[in-house]
Design an enzyme around this catalytic site. Sequence first.
Site, PDB file in Angstrom:
ATOM      1  CB  SER A 161      51.208  34.026  38.851  1.00 18.45           C
ATOM      2  OG  SER A 161      50.648  34.328  37.771  1.00 18.45           O
ATOM      3  CE1 TYR A 209      46.945  36.057  42.449  1.00 21.95           C
ATOM      4  CE2 TYR A 209      47.473  36.181  39.964  1.00 21.95           C
ATOM      5  CZ  TYR A 209      47.378  35.487  41.139  1.00 21.95           C
ATOM      6  OH  TYR A 209      47.938  34.055  41.211  1.00 21.95           O
ATOM      7  CE  LYS A 220      49.992  34.698  43.949  1.00 24.97           C
ATOM      8  NZ  LYS A 220      49.753  33.639  44.929  1.00 24.97           N
TER       9      LYS A 220
HETATM   10  P1  NAD Z   1      41.985  28.629  45.098  1.00 25.41           P
HETATM   11  O1  NAD Z   1      41.194  29.765  45.619  1.00 25.41           O
HETATM   12  O2  NAD Z   1      41.337  27.427  44.749  1.00 25.41           O
HETATM   13  O3  NAD Z   1      42.861  28.145  46.360  1.00 25.41           O
HETATM   14  C1  NAD Z   1      43.509  28.890  47.520  1.00 25.41           C
HETATM   15  C2  NAD Z   1      43.122  28.445  48.700  1.00 25.41           C
HETATM   16  O4  NAD Z   1      43.571  29.364  49.758  1.00 25.41           O
HETATM   17  C3  NAD Z   1      41.652  28.624  48.810  1.00 25.41           C
HETATM   18  O5  NAD Z   1      41.092  27.330  49.431  1.00 25.41           O
HETATM   19  C4  NAD Z   1      41.212  29.637  50.026  1.00 25.41           C
HETATM   20  O6  NAD Z   1      40.350  29.282  50.691  1.00 25.41           O
HETATM   21  C5  NAD Z   1      42.703  29.734  50.684  1.00 25.41           C
HETATM   22  N1  NAD Z   1      42.848  31.024  51.357  1.00 25.41           N
HETATM   23  C6  NAD Z   1      42.912  32.252  50.856  1.00 25.41           C
HETATM   24  N2  NAD Z   1      43.245  33.227  51.655  1.00 25.41           N
HETATM   25  C7  NAD Z   1      43.672  32.625  52.941  1.00 25.41           C
HETATM   26  C8  NAD Z   1      43.976  33.038  54.208  1.00 25.41           C
HETATM   27  N3  NAD Z   1      44.178  34.316  54.319  1.00 25.41           N
HETATM   28  N4  NAD Z   1      44.217  31.931  54.972  1.00 25.41           N
HETATM   29  C9  NAD Z   1      44.226  30.786  54.789  1.00 25.41           C
HETATM   30  N5  NAD Z   1      43.645  30.451  53.491  1.00 25.41           N
HETATM   31  C10 NAD Z   1      43.429  31.190  52.423  1.00 25.41           C
HETATM   32  O7  NAD Z   1      43.166  28.702  44.233  1.00 25.41           O
HETATM   33  P2  NAD Z   1      44.160  28.005  43.266  1.00 25.41           P
HETATM   34  O8  NAD Z   1      43.908  28.184  41.867  1.00 25.41           O
HETATM   35  O9  NAD Z   1      44.297  26.774  44.011  1.00 25.41           O
HETATM   36  O10 NAD Z   1      45.581  28.863  43.452  1.00 25.41           O
HETATM   37  C11 NAD Z   1      46.396  28.433  44.460  1.00 25.41           C
HETATM   38  C12 NAD Z   1      47.685  29.371  44.506  1.00 25.41           C
HETATM   39  O11 NAD Z   1      48.050  29.501  43.150  1.00 25.41           O
HETATM   40  C13 NAD Z   1      47.511  30.902  44.814  1.00 25.41           C
HETATM   41  O12 NAD Z   1      48.234  31.560  45.507  1.00 25.41           O
HETATM   42  C14 NAD Z   1      47.124  31.445  43.300  1.00 25.41           C
HETATM   43  O13 NAD Z   1      47.273  33.123  43.430  1.00 25.41           O
HETATM   44  C15 NAD Z   1      48.298  30.646  42.549  1.00 25.41           C
HETATM   45  N6  NAD Z   1      48.167  30.476  41.326  1.00 25.41           N
HETATM   46  C16 NAD Z   1      46.975  30.150  40.736  1.00 25.41           C
HETATM   47  C17 NAD Z   1      46.690  30.409  39.344  1.00 25.41           C
HETATM   48  C18 NAD Z   1      45.417  29.560  38.575  1.00 25.41           C
HETATM   49  O14 NAD Z   1      45.323  29.904  37.584  1.00 25.41           O
HETATM   50  N7  NAD Z   1      44.865  28.941  39.435  1.00 25.41           N
HETATM   51  C19 NAD Z   1      47.747  30.595  38.602  1.00 25.41           C
HETATM   52  C20 NAD Z   1      49.054  31.246  39.173  1.00 25.41           C
HETATM   53  C21 NAD Z   1      49.095  31.184  40.613  1.00 25.41           C
HETATM   54  N1  UFG Z   2      39.038  33.952  27.633  1.00 28.45           N
HETATM   55  C1  UFG Z   2      37.827  34.100  26.811  1.00 28.45           C
HETATM   56  N2  UFG Z   2      36.416  34.206  27.331  1.00 28.45           N
HETATM   57  C2  UFG Z   2      36.446  33.621  28.636  1.00 28.45           C
HETATM   58  C3  UFG Z   2      37.734  33.383  29.442  1.00 28.45           C
HETATM   59  C4  UFG Z   2      38.832  33.813  29.064  1.00 28.45           C
HETATM   60  O1  UFG Z   2      37.804  34.332  25.644  1.00 28.45           O
HETATM   61  O2  UFG Z   2      35.083  33.607  29.007  1.00 28.45           O
HETATM   62  C5  UFG Z   2      40.316  33.884  26.923  1.00 28.45           C
HETATM   63  C6  UFG Z   2      41.160  35.217  27.571  1.00 28.45           C
HETATM   64  O3  UFG Z   2      40.915  36.195  26.945  1.00 28.45           O
HETATM   65  C7  UFG Z   2      42.547  34.582  27.212  1.00 28.45           C
HETATM   66  C8  UFG Z   2      42.349  33.247  27.361  1.00 28.45           C
HETATM   67  O4  UFG Z   2      41.196  32.866  27.400  1.00 28.45           O
HETATM   68  O5  UFG Z   2      42.993  34.931  25.868  1.00 28.45           O
HETATM   69  C9  UFG Z   2      42.529  32.757  29.091  1.00 28.45           C
HETATM   70  O6  UFG Z   2      42.249  33.362  29.901  1.00 28.45           O
HETATM   71  P1  UFG Z   2      42.235  33.076  31.360  1.00 28.45           P
HETATM   72  O7  UFG Z   2      41.246  33.966  32.127  1.00 28.45           O
HETATM   73  O8  UFG Z   2      41.704  31.393  31.430  1.00 28.45           O
HETATM   74  O9  UFG Z   2      43.412  33.148  31.679  1.00 28.45           O
HETATM   75  P2  UFG Z   2      44.688  34.345  31.886  1.00 28.45           P
HETATM   76  O10 UFG Z   2      45.689  33.799  30.910  1.00 28.45           O
HETATM   77  O11 UFG Z   2      43.735  35.702  31.694  1.00 28.45           O
HETATM   78  O12 UFG Z   2      45.126  34.358  33.469  1.00 28.45           O
HETATM   79  C10 UFG Z   2      45.341  33.177  34.012  1.00 28.45           C
HETATM   80  C11 UFG Z   2      45.050  33.427  35.657  1.00 28.45           C
HETATM   81  C12 UFG Z   2      45.977  34.226  36.227  1.00 28.45           C
HETATM   82  C13 UFG Z   2      47.438  33.685  36.066  1.00 28.45           C
HETATM   83  C14 UFG Z   2      47.518  33.783  34.591  1.00 28.45           C
HETATM   84  C15 UFG Z   2      49.003  33.204  34.500  1.00 28.45           C
HETATM   85  O13 UFG Z   2      43.661  34.068  35.834  1.00 28.45           O
HETATM   86  O14 UFG Z   2      45.884  34.159  37.724  1.00 28.45           O
HETATM   87  O15 UFG Z   2      46.527  32.850  33.971  1.00 28.45           O
HETATM   88  O16 UFG Z   2      49.491  33.353  33.148  1.00 28.45           O
HETATM   89  F1  UFG Z   2      48.239  34.479  36.683  1.00 28.45           F
END
Ligand code: NAD
Ligand code: UFG
Length: 336
Positions: free
Chosen positions: A123, A147, A151
């Site tokens: 991330s 979190y 990572k």
């Molecule tokens: P998500 O929660 O939709 O998907 C994660 C999946 O993993 C879920 O289906 C959950 O049920 C499963 N899971 C969690 N713990 C588990 C376990 N112990 N065993 C088996 N399955 C398990 O999230 P996502 O947005 O698809 O994210 C996928 C990956 O990408 C995550 O590792 C997350 O940290 C990373 N990531 C996501 C974002 C984002 O903004 N969505 C940003 C950066 C990194």
């Molecule tokens: N924001 C609002 N209102 C809301 C939600 C978000 O104004 O209800 C704003 C936040 O303050 C920020 C922007 O929208 O300025 C984006 O916020 P997000 O919560 O969508 O995303 P973040 O950048 O805070 O974090 C996300 C994921 C993390 C990931 C990260 C990577 O939540 O897991 O992006 O940059 F690691």
Amino acid sequence: MILLTGGAGYIGLHTAAVLIGAGHEVVLFDNFSNSKPLGVERLEAIAGRPVPCVQGDVRSRQDMDGLFDQHSISAVVHFAGLKAVGESAEQPLRYYDNNVTGTLVLLEAMIRAEVRRIVFSSSACVYGDPDFSPVPESAALRPANTYGRTKLMVEEILRDLHIAAPDWSIALLRYFNPVGAHPSGLIGEDPNGIPNNLMPFVTQVAVGRRPELRVFGGDYPTPDGTGVRDYIHVMDLAEGHRAALDWTLCDPREVLAANLGTGCGYSVLDLVKAFERASGQAIPHRIVARRAGDVAANWADPSFAGQRLGWTAQRTLDDMCRDAWNWQRQNPRGFA
Ligand code: NAD
Ligand code: UFG
């Protein structure tokens, strides 16, 4: 066969759709702690065929060994983990257990099964509050929350593993802000409860599930005062995984860390306006106090992924808004 841990989640389902479309055989593995079996059924509708999905937990040695025994796996894309920044501060041990212990149990099972290729979901959180944007991979790694630390720990575990076992091929993908949905509208982001992230909150306002968007902070040192992020279409992100997976399948025997972003920063208000254009819906919004822990701006320098993986994001903010809206409009209650 390619194993997708956490494959029933948001990014996992979209990546599975892209990998299947590219001719890969996949098996999903998920404990459904943050996803629903209906998502897998929708993926099967997109794929036009059954997609194997095993229910289990990456922290269970028995589950992992059973999985590797039953399937001939050549590489792993490791999505499984917990991802809510706020929750990670309240429940740190649960986050370390799922994200770090879960990865250790997976890696041990991979060693027993002699599988040495992994693509890991890292991330942009590993950078914390970067000194400047665009952020290159060489920027300081100083995550600002639990979190993000989980990572970074996994990145370091994988680097140490590679020192001990140099025949492994390891891609660490640092995602910026994934948004949007598959163009079919069959799969998309379906957060539990009140969305923490901006785009799902906006789409839930658009379908009438929430009265208004609260914009966290209007006094940041950004062009319009609201936070700036690098939003990336989840289909572009999925294609980035395909490129990284194909790289590991060539057995480069190295560790590569790559940003997956577009290189463009958009403010909260830019996104709201783009969404209003794409959907024709007004998004009532109000500027409130800053959210604790937020940074003013961060966006990626994605050039390394271009050079090493031959991947660049193709889709615009308008595409992201159109597809997010298409998904939410067709599924106002998500997969429920
Ligand atoms: P998500 O929660 O939709 O998907 C994660 C999946 O993993 C879920 O289906 C959950 O049920 C499963 N899971 C969690 N713990 C588990 C376990 N112990 N065993 C088996 N399955 C398990 O999230 P996502 O947005 O698809 O994210 C996928 C990956 O990408 C995550 O590792 C997350 O940290 C990373 N990531 C996501 C974002 C984002 O903004 N969505 C940003 C950066 C990194
Ligand atoms: N924001 C609002 N209102 C809301 C939600 C978000 O104004 O209800 C704003 C936040 O303050 C920020 C922007 O929208 O300025 C984006 O916020 P997000 O919560 O969508 O995303 P973040 O950048 O805070 O974090 C996300 C994921 C993390 C990931 C990260 C990577 O939540 O897991 O992006 O940059 F690691």
